[in-house]
Design an enzyme around this catalytic site. Structure first.
Site, PDB file in Angstrom:
ATOM      1  N   GLU A 108     -13.887 -15.463  -6.107  1.00 34.19           N
ATOM      2  CA  GLU A 108     -13.915 -13.998  -6.038  1.00 34.19           C
ATOM      3  C   GLU A 108     -12.725 -13.450  -5.262  1.00 34.19           C
ATOM      4  O   GLU A 108     -12.089 -12.486  -5.681  1.00 34.19           O
ATOM      5  CB  GLU A 108     -15.228 -13.521  -5.404  1.00 34.19           C
TER       6      GLU A 108
ATOM      7  N   TYR B 178     -17.184  -5.117  -2.907  1.00 33.63           N
ATOM      8  CA  TYR B 178     -17.265  -5.826  -4.189  1.00 33.63           C
ATOM      9  C   TYR B 178     -17.561  -7.308  -4.003  1.00 33.63           C
ATOM     10  O   TYR B 178     -18.472  -7.871  -4.620  1.00 33.63           O
ATOM     11  CB  TYR B 178     -15.968  -5.676  -5.015  1.00 33.63           C
TER      12      TYR B 178
ATOM     13  N   ASP C  24     -16.829  -3.474  -9.840  1.00 34.30           N
ATOM     14  CA  ASP C  24     -15.387  -3.676  -9.788  1.00 34.30           C
ATOM     15  C   ASP C  24     -14.746  -2.709 -10.774  1.00 34.30           C
ATOM     16  O   ASP C  24     -15.410  -1.845 -11.334  1.00 34.30           O
ATOM     17  CB  ASP C  24     -15.025  -5.129 -10.119  1.00 34.30           C
TER      18      ASP C  24
END
Length: 301
Positions: free
Chosen positions: A47, A130, A148
């Site tokens: 991520e 996020y 996102d």
DNA sequence: AATGCGGGGAG
DNA sequence: CTCCCAGCATT
């Protein structure tokens, strides 16, 4: 124009989410971090690396990092110079520093185990709204609201009927995303993954491939006849050529590619404007991305 | 709410 | 060539 939360019947929201979940099950890309055995640490890594960097460039670096540093404790103990070298050219190398700090914080605060709670995750260095939400959903399979740039675009088109979301992510937009998050862990995680994927491969910024979209029949933007982006005038595109960002990148590449310290004369070769170069080298040192020892510059030891 | 922060590939 | 990408931290 501010974001106005669309009034959508709950049954329609639910239908959209079921269709997207089914589509995702069938069509999702086989990304390496989607393998069932992927650790929470590996998901977190993917991520952070994917922040502002396309997944195709992330995959090989991600695999290499996990070979070198399979746990947070491993990364926490690594030489920072090696961390920055292995970051390679993913861009925004401050993320690599934050990742190492994040690993150290996980060791210190959480016994080396990636937290499962959003509030704990979002306190970690380099982890924002996020990424914290994404780790909750994708690493732990728990309910969270993952938003996102892809999700924002999908929500704008499907429910608001606009070409793109407003330039800045407002509290109202966040509240809407939260309001339509499915209650059950499994469904919330599926919606998070599916809505992101849909925006990434079908409902893209440049083109909407509606013929491949599982919810095109329900899409407000399509039903409205694809109205133009009303914020096109105020949307600013970031320059890159000639900016400090480009110069910093060139200096970092010199430092990465060198085996040891380099002289200022070597750095001087990458950019003609010495004043700008001075400013950029100073800012890299300030950021902890470089060190100076007399005439020699190097990655942080 | 606005800015700064990398780099590369697609259109 | 321009645009855009699984954002974050700081102001």
């Amino acid at each position: 124009m501010k974001f106005v939360p669309p009034r959508v019947p709950p049954a329609t929201v639910s239908e959209v989410q079921v269709l997207v979940a089914d589509w995702f099950r069938r069509e999702q890309r086989p990304l390496p971090w989607r393998e069932p055995a992927t650790s929470a640490w590996a998901v977190l890594l993917s991520e952070v690396m994917s922040q502002q960097t396309p997944v195709a460039r992330v995959a090989p670096i991600w695999a290499r990092w996990l070979e070198l540093w399979p746990t947070p404790a491993d990364l926490a103990q690594a030489p920072t110079a090696q961390v920055l070298r292995e970051w390679s050219s993913l861009g925004y190398p401050r993320r690599a520093l934050r990742l190492q700090e994040c690993a150290a914080a996980i060791v210190e605060r959480h016994d080396g185990v990636v937290p499962q709670i959003y509030d704990d995750l979002v306190e970690l260095p380099g982890i924002g709204d996020y990424t914290a939400a994404a780790v909750v959903a994708f690493a732990h399979g728990r309910r969270s609201t993952v938003v996102d740039t892809n999700v924002r675009r999908v929500l704008a088109r499907v429910f608001s009927g606009t070409a793109l979301p407003p330039p800045t992510y407002s509290a109202a937009e966040r509240a809407f995303a939260r309001a339509i998050t499915p209650e059950l862990d499994e469904q919330a995680a599926a919606w998070a993954a599916g809505s992101m994927e849909l925006g990434a491969v079908v409902c893209t910024a440049r083109t909407a491939y509606c013929e491949a979209c599982p919810i095109s029949a329900l899409c407000a933007w399509r039903l409205a006849g694809f109205p133009e982006d009303e914020h096109a005038q105020v949307r600013t595109t970031q320059k890159f050529t000639g900016t400090d960002r480009q110069v910093r990148g060139k200096v970092m590449k010199v430092l990465r590619d060198a085996h040891g310290p380099v002289l200022r004369s070597q750095i001087d070769l990458v950019w003609p404007d010495q004043a700008q170069l001075d400013r950029c080298v100073a800012s890299l040192i300030e950021d902890g991305l470089a060190e100076q020892d007399g005439e020699a510059y190097s990655l942080p030891q």
